[in-house]
Write a protein that holds these residues in place. Sequence first.
Motif, PDB file in Angstrom:
ATOM      1  N   UNK A  22     -42.617  11.986  33.333  1.00 54.96           N
ATOM      2  CA  UNK A  22     -41.194  11.954  33.678  1.00 54.96           C
ATOM      3  C   UNK A  22     -40.860  10.883  34.716  1.00 54.96           C
ATOM      4  N   UNK A  23     -41.749  10.642  35.644  1.00 52.19           N
ATOM      5  CA  UNK A  23     -41.441   9.676  36.707  1.00 52.19           C
ATOM      6  C   UNK A  23     -42.105   8.331  36.515  1.00 52.19           C
ATOM      7  N   UNK A  24     -42.827   8.159  35.398  1.00 52.41           N
ATOM      8  CA  UNK A  24     -43.588   6.927  35.168  1.00 52.41           C
ATOM      9  C   UNK A  24     -44.426   6.576  36.405  1.00 52.41           C
ATOM     10  N   UNK A  25     -45.068   7.625  36.968  1.00 53.21           N
ATOM     11  CA  UNK A  25     -45.838   7.461  38.204  1.00 53.21           C
ATOM     12  C   UNK A  25     -47.328   7.768  38.010  1.00 53.21           C
ATOM     13  N   UNK A  26     -47.793   7.677  36.741  1.00 55.96           N
ATOM     14  CA  UNK A  26     -49.197   7.910  36.391  1.00 55.96           C
ATOM     15  C   UNK A  26     -49.613   9.365  36.582  1.00 55.96           C
ATOM     16  N   UNK A  27     -48.628  10.269  36.573  1.00 55.52           N
ATOM     17  CA  UNK A  27     -48.891  11.706  36.640  1.00 55.52           C
ATOM     18  C   UNK A  27     -48.362  12.348  35.366  1.00 55.52           C
ATOM     19  N   UNK A  28     -49.193  13.145  34.710  1.00 57.33           N
ATOM     20  CA  UNK A  28     -48.810  13.752  33.442  1.00 57.33           C
ATOM     21  C   UNK A  28     -47.889  14.945  33.655  1.00 57.33           C
ATOM     22  N   UNK A  29     -46.895  15.050  32.776  1.00 53.83           N
ATOM     23  CA  UNK A  29     -45.963  16.180  32.786  1.00 53.83           C
ATOM     24  C   UNK A  29     -45.934  16.801  31.401  1.00 53.83           C
ATOM     25  N   UNK A  30     -46.072  18.126  31.339  1.00 54.17           N
ATOM     26  CA  UNK A  30     -46.035  18.814  30.051  1.00 54.17           C
ATOM     27  C   UNK A  30     -44.707  18.577  29.364  1.00 54.17           C
ATOM     28  N   UNK A  31     -44.759  18.040  28.130  1.00 53.38           N
ATOM     29  CA  UNK A  31     -43.546  17.745  27.392  1.00 53.38           C
ATOM     30  C   UNK A  31     -42.720  16.635  28.012  1.00 53.38           C
ATOM     31  N   UNK A  32     -43.330  15.823  28.883  1.00 50.86           N
ATOM     32  CA  UNK A  32     -42.605  14.811  29.646  1.00 50.86           C
ATOM     33  C   UNK A  32     -42.134  13.630  28.822  1.00 50.86           C
ATOM     34  N   UNK A  87     -54.606  18.423  19.318  1.00 48.75           N
ATOM     35  CA  UNK A  87     -54.803  18.892  17.937  1.00 48.75           C
ATOM     36  C   UNK A  87     -53.742  18.380  16.964  1.00 48.75           C
ATOM     37  N   UNK A  88     -53.306  17.131  17.148  1.00 52.11           N
ATOM     38  CA  UNK A  88     -52.362  16.497  16.217  1.00 52.11           C
ATOM     39  C   UNK A  88     -51.078  17.303  16.053  1.00 52.11           C
ATOM     40  N   UNK A  89     -50.657  17.989  17.107  1.00 55.81           N
ATOM     41  CA  UNK A  89     -49.451  18.820  17.034  1.00 55.81           C
ATOM     42  C   UNK A  89     -48.664  18.665  18.325  1.00 55.81           C
ATOM     43  N   UNK A  90     -47.359  19.021  18.252  1.00 56.35           N
ATOM     44  CA  UNK A  90     -46.493  18.886  19.415  1.00 56.35           C
ATOM     45  C   UNK A  90     -46.479  20.134  20.296  1.00 56.35           C
ATOM     46  N   UNK A  91     -47.237  21.143  19.917  1.00 54.76           N
ATOM     47  CA  UNK A  91     -47.263  22.389  20.700  1.00 54.76           C
ATOM     48  C   UNK A  91     -47.664  22.113  22.142  1.00 54.76           C
ATOM     49  N   UNK A  92     -48.688  21.297  22.331  1.00 62.26           N
ATOM     50  CA  UNK A  92     -49.133  20.901  23.667  1.00 62.26           C
ATOM     51  C   UNK A  92     -49.136  19.382  23.735  1.00 62.26           C
ATOM     52  N   UNK A  93     -48.258  18.824  24.546  1.00 64.14           N
ATOM     53  CA  UNK A  93     -48.198  17.364  24.669  1.00 64.14           C
ATOM     54  C   UNK A  93     -47.836  16.978  26.099  1.00 64.14           C
ATOM     55  N   UNK A  94     -48.209  15.768  26.475  1.00 67.13           N
ATOM     56  CA  UNK A  94     -47.930  15.266  27.819  1.00 67.13           C
ATOM     57  C   UNK A  94     -47.281  13.895  27.771  1.00 67.13           C
ATOM     58  N   UNK A  95     -46.289  13.718  28.643  1.00 62.32           N
ATOM     59  CA  UNK A  95     -45.701  12.418  28.916  1.00 62.32           C
ATOM     60  C   UNK A  95     -45.670  12.223  30.420  1.00 62.32           C
TER      61      UNK A  95
END
Length: 250
Positions: A213-223, A203-211
């Motif tokens: 952390x290990x650059x291993x193709x697995x999403x991490x909340x706020x990563x 929703x164009x906001x940073x409240x919920x975002x994924x990056x």
Amino acid sequence: MKNIHKILIAFVAVFAVSCNADDVEDRPMIEAATAPVLLTPKSDFSIVLSNANATNAATTFVWDDAQYKGTTTVVNYSLEMAKAGTNFASAVVVATTTDKFKSFTVGDLNAAALDAGFAPFVSSKIDVRVKSSVGGVGSLPQMSNFFTIAVTPYPAWPNWGIIGSATPNGWDDPDTNLDYSLSTKKYSYTGPLKAGEIKFRLDDAWTTNYGDDGNDLTLDAGGANIPITSAGNYSVVIDFNAKTYTIKKN
């Protein structure tokens, strides 16, 4: 005795045929007479739909009733939508009623547009008409005139986007919206990326975002930001349920 039986059988057969003929002759006939006439909304109607206003009134489709000759019967109406200029070749029924109108909230109209195959965030030209019929199987159909309206729907699924220095808009709003597949339940982006970084957010906001952390193709909340090492045309596919993603240079 056999002759008597033959005479009785012949009499019953003649009587049955006679009754059937009388039934057909006496059966009330219904004929199509006058097609319904769509009155509103007309072709100057344009609306951008928003989930924030889902319960608000959007518009009411109103038409003059169809006429049928013969015994009085209930007339059924179907509201149809199709891509403008296609002569309703792939029309989709978005509502049915026995009234001479159909009111839509923003949410109702949005669902109708999506069900008819129109993409979210895109202003689509939509031909709309009314079909009348009688009987349980929709017999004696009559088609109304049509109007062409403009509708921009919003997605009925979570609005995920991609943002970052590697994306067309950089770290500035708005996000680049991700496409959603109803069949795979996955999101995707196909297009240019620059050397830089990306993240996914709701929703164009940073409240919920994924990056990642290990650059291993697995999403991490706020990563951590996900690196894009070189510019090019990419295909990115994200499964937010499994918390996985793939990035492939085309």
